[in-house]
Write a protein that holds these residues in place. Sequence first.
Motif, PDB file in Angstrom:
ATOM      1  N   PRO A   1      -8.367  63.869  49.668  1.00  7.92           N
ATOM      2  CA  PRO A   1      -9.481  64.155  48.751  1.00  7.92           C
ATOM      3  C   PRO A   1     -10.836  63.831  49.378  1.00  7.92           C
ATOM      4  CG  PRO A   1      -8.360  62.109  48.131  1.00  7.92           C
ATOM      5  CD  PRO A   1      -7.563  62.726  49.238  1.00  7.92           C
ATOM      6  N   GLY A   2     -11.874  64.463  48.838  1.00  8.19           N
ATOM      7  CA  GLY A   2     -13.234  64.056  49.190  1.00  8.19           C
ATOM      8  C   GLY A   2     -13.969  65.042  50.073  1.00  8.19           C
TER       9      GLY A   2
ATOM     10  N   LEU B   1     -16.023  64.417  52.527  1.00  4.49           N
ATOM     11  CA  LEU B   1     -16.053  64.103  53.958  1.00  4.49           C
ATOM     12  C   LEU B   1     -14.969  64.888  54.684  1.00  4.49           C
ATOM     13  CD1 LEU B   1     -16.079  60.467  55.394  1.00  4.49           C
ATOM     14  CD2 LEU B   1     -14.761  62.283  56.438  1.00  4.49           C
TER      15      LEU B   1
ATOM     16  N   TYR C   1     -10.921  48.013  51.150  1.00  5.54           N
ATOM     17  CA  TYR C   1     -11.242  49.279  50.479  1.00  5.54           C
ATOM     18  C   TYR C   1     -11.734  49.043  49.055  1.00  5.54           C
ATOM     19  CZ  TYR C   1     -10.366  53.875  48.324  1.00  5.54           C
ATOM     20  OH  TYR C   1     -10.488  55.056  47.631  1.00  5.54           O
TER      21      TYR C   1
ATOM     22  N   ASN D   1     -15.605  49.678  47.927  1.00  6.90           N
ATOM     23  CA  ASN D   1     -15.861  50.321  46.633  1.00  6.90           C
ATOM     24  C   ASN D   1     -16.254  49.366  45.516  1.00  6.90           C
ATOM     25  OD1 ASN D   1     -15.495  53.060  47.426  1.00  6.90           O
ATOM     26  ND2 ASN D   1     -13.335  52.577  47.710  1.00  6.90           N
TER      27      ASN D   1
ATOM     28  N   TRP E   1     -20.289  50.507  47.588  1.00  5.59           N
ATOM     29  CA  TRP E   1     -20.465  51.784  46.846  1.00  5.59           C
ATOM     30  C   TRP E   1     -21.458  51.636  45.687  1.00  5.59           C
ATOM     31  CZ3 TRP E   1     -19.021  56.869  47.374  1.00  5.59           C
ATOM     32  CH2 TRP E   1     -19.118  57.673  46.237  1.00  5.59           C
TER      33      TRP E   1
ATOM     34  N   ASP F   1     -19.147  56.962  57.516  1.00  8.60           N
ATOM     35  CA  ASP F   1     -19.192  56.385  56.178  1.00  8.60           C
ATOM     36  C   ASP F   1     -19.154  54.858  56.073  1.00  8.60           C
ATOM     37  OD1 ASP F   1     -19.981  57.422  53.843  1.00  8.60           O
ATOM     38  OD2 ASP F   1     -18.080  58.295  53.260  1.00  8.60           O
TER      39      ASP F   1
ATOM     40  N   ILE G   1     -22.984  58.803  52.018  1.00  4.71           N
ATOM     41  CA  ILE G   1     -23.502  58.408  50.703  1.00  4.71           C
ATOM     42  C   ILE G   1     -24.970  57.971  50.867  1.00  4.71           C
ATOM     43  CG2 ILE G   1     -21.161  57.738  50.018  1.00  4.71           C
ATOM     44  CD1 ILE G   1     -22.021  54.796  50.156  1.00  4.71           C
TER      45      ILE G   1
ATOM     46  N   ARG H   1     -15.316  64.180  41.424  1.00  3.78           N
ATOM     47  CA  ARG H   1     -14.371  63.059  41.415  1.00  3.78           C
ATOM     48  C   ARG H   1     -14.662  62.240  40.161  1.00  3.78           C
ATOM     49  NH1 ARG H   1     -14.819  59.211  44.219  1.00  3.78           N
ATOM     50  NH2 ARG H   1     -16.795  59.641  45.233  1.00  3.78           N
TER      51      ARG H   1
HETATM   52  O1  F6P Z   1     -18.330  60.589  49.648  1.00  2.59           O
HETATM   53  C1  F6P Z   1     -17.923  59.298  49.784  1.00  2.59           C
HETATM   54  C2  F6P Z   1     -16.426  59.147  49.895  1.00  2.59           C
HETATM   55  O2  F6P Z   1     -15.980  57.868  50.035  1.00  2.59           O
HETATM   56  C3  F6P Z   1     -15.935  59.904  51.071  1.00  2.59           C
HETATM   57  O3  F6P Z   1     -15.754  59.086  52.158  1.00  2.59           O
HETATM   58  C4  F6P Z   1     -14.710  60.532  50.555  1.00  2.59           C
HETATM   59  O4  F6P Z   1     -14.785  61.858  50.943  1.00  2.59           O
HETATM   60  C5  F6P Z   1     -14.780  60.482  49.046  1.00  2.59           C
HETATM   61  O5  F6P Z   1     -15.814  59.643  48.735  1.00  2.59           O
HETATM   62  C6  F6P Z   1     -13.445  60.123  48.410  1.00  2.59           C
HETATM   63  O6  F6P Z   1     -13.308  58.770  48.217  1.00  2.59           O
HETATM   64  P1  F6P Z   1     -11.963  57.968  48.407  1.00  2.59           P
HETATM   65  O7  F6P Z   1     -11.575  58.110  49.838  1.00  2.59           O
HETATM   66  O8  F6P Z   1     -12.310  56.570  48.042  1.00  2.59           O
HETATM   67  O9  F6P Z   1     -10.958  58.583  47.503  1.00  2.59           O
END
Ligand code: F6P
Length: 526
Positions: free
Chosen positions: A47-48, A50, A127, A132, A136, A181, A206, A320
């Motif tokens: 997901p995401g 990036l 993490y 987060n 974050w 990131d 971000i 998200r």
């Molecule tokens: O955009 C920030 C981000 O952490 C990206 O690194 C990633 O694409 C997306 O949010 C998804 O977040 P997570 O990896 O925490 O699910």
Amino acid sequence: MSAASGSASENNPGGRADDRVSGRHELVIVANRLPVQCVDGEWSTSPGGLVRAMLGVARGRGGAWVGWPGDTAAQTPEATAAGAHEAIPHLPHDAGCLDLSTQGVHPVEGVDLVPVTLSADEFHHYYERISNGALWPLYHDAIRPSVFDAASWSVYRDVNRRFAESVAATVAAGGTVWVHDYHLQLVPEMVRELRPDVKIGFFLHIPFPPQELFMRLPWREEIIRGLLGADVVGFQRRVAAENFVALAHRLVGSGIVESDHSAVGVQTDDGRLVHVGAFPISIDVDEIEEIARRPASVERVRQIRQQLGDPEAILLGVDRLDYTKGIDVRLAGFASLLESRRAGAETTGRDCKPPIVLVQIAVPGREGLDDYVEERRKIEQLVGAVNGDHAALGCPAVHYLRTSLSLEDLVPLYMAADVMLVTPLRDGMNLVAKEFVASRADKSGVLVLSEFAGASDELTDAILVNPHDPDAVVDAMRCALELSAEERRERMTLLRKAVAGSDVHDWAEAFLRSLAGEAVPGSLGD
Ligand code: F6P
């Protein structure tokens, strides 16, 4: 598929500068997650934004990707005995996927994957608690309080060290390392210590906060020094680059050197010049246009509109499930809009042909964190309230799907929508806004876009809105619904020009050219 033999990390377990053995990859991408994960025995894209942006870049350039496989299956017995966090779901390594819990280079889907495994305890501290739970929210305007815990920070540092060692063992002599990131902000300095021969770039996806917020961090100096290990530090927006330069000066006394390309260099203690700039990320425009042209997508658009009851207008949100995204703001705005239309007797009331509907896709994630559990509760309560007041039997006002969709499924939704609502309270860029625009070859559809998303710097022909102002959100929705066909076309034509002018390949090219030492005009942004 089988793993490549003789991996670089096996060759160089210590990865020290003096006894180093180079890996074989000219380009090594480093991010928290690997770009693919194994779900129910099948590879799927992680997901995401990036991953969506970087996967094509990695494939196109034959790079290796160092990252976490997305599960904690390789957790140590010590961590398990210590207690905690066994509730984290394990992704199955069934027959269809390679086992990524072992060290080495695993070629999957055109990219050489180099897994960095995490124990459940590491996942929790690195993490959940630091990336987060502390960074974050702080980097997103502190819209939730951060928790700063020294023990968790020490695990963040250890995990960053492990990523750096894996990179050092993977990159070829004189090669290029591109770190991504907020999870990995110490990695540039650590890689430099291990492999001073390589070029190191860092890109933050971000926002980077203003001084008054960043100064709250107990580890503020360590982070700045970590990032200054890179040769190029890139941000989404000019304001973020300016924040970083000011903090580097304030916290570690870096000198600031302006070049004539409106780029900025930061002078480090060891006499290096670190290039700092804005590199607004984008999407693969050709890929989206190709999906939009497929007859299957066109047919899907017809089905979607029919399934929704052929309403006068479809409003769409795709995010998200995160408290930064302003999903609640949009639901509350939609409820007010429905109220006002009812008061004005513009609608057919509770008929089963709804005048307007909102489709909200909410992609689940970070579900171990209280703020995310609470956000989900709040949003689902709001969805229930709006439907309770405005739905008829078999005819909801809000269609809420808590799911992750492939690009093939998203593009027809973008094409079916009349109004796309992108209302984050703060967002580094927001690629959904750009994907929507790229999907609209028909030059129709209206984008309502938060001024607090990085994308608003480029997509100035959207209806820009302050998501902190509830009345403004309702006004923006109303304005979007009332735009004439001609004005919609004019705005979308300009938006499409802006998106087509720089896609994700141009972005990667600009960053890597800058890393190769070429001056990239205007890279601090305008
Ligand atoms: O955009 C920030 C981000 O952490 C990206 O690194 C990633 O694409 C997306 O949010 C998804 O977040 P997570 O990896 O925490 O699910």
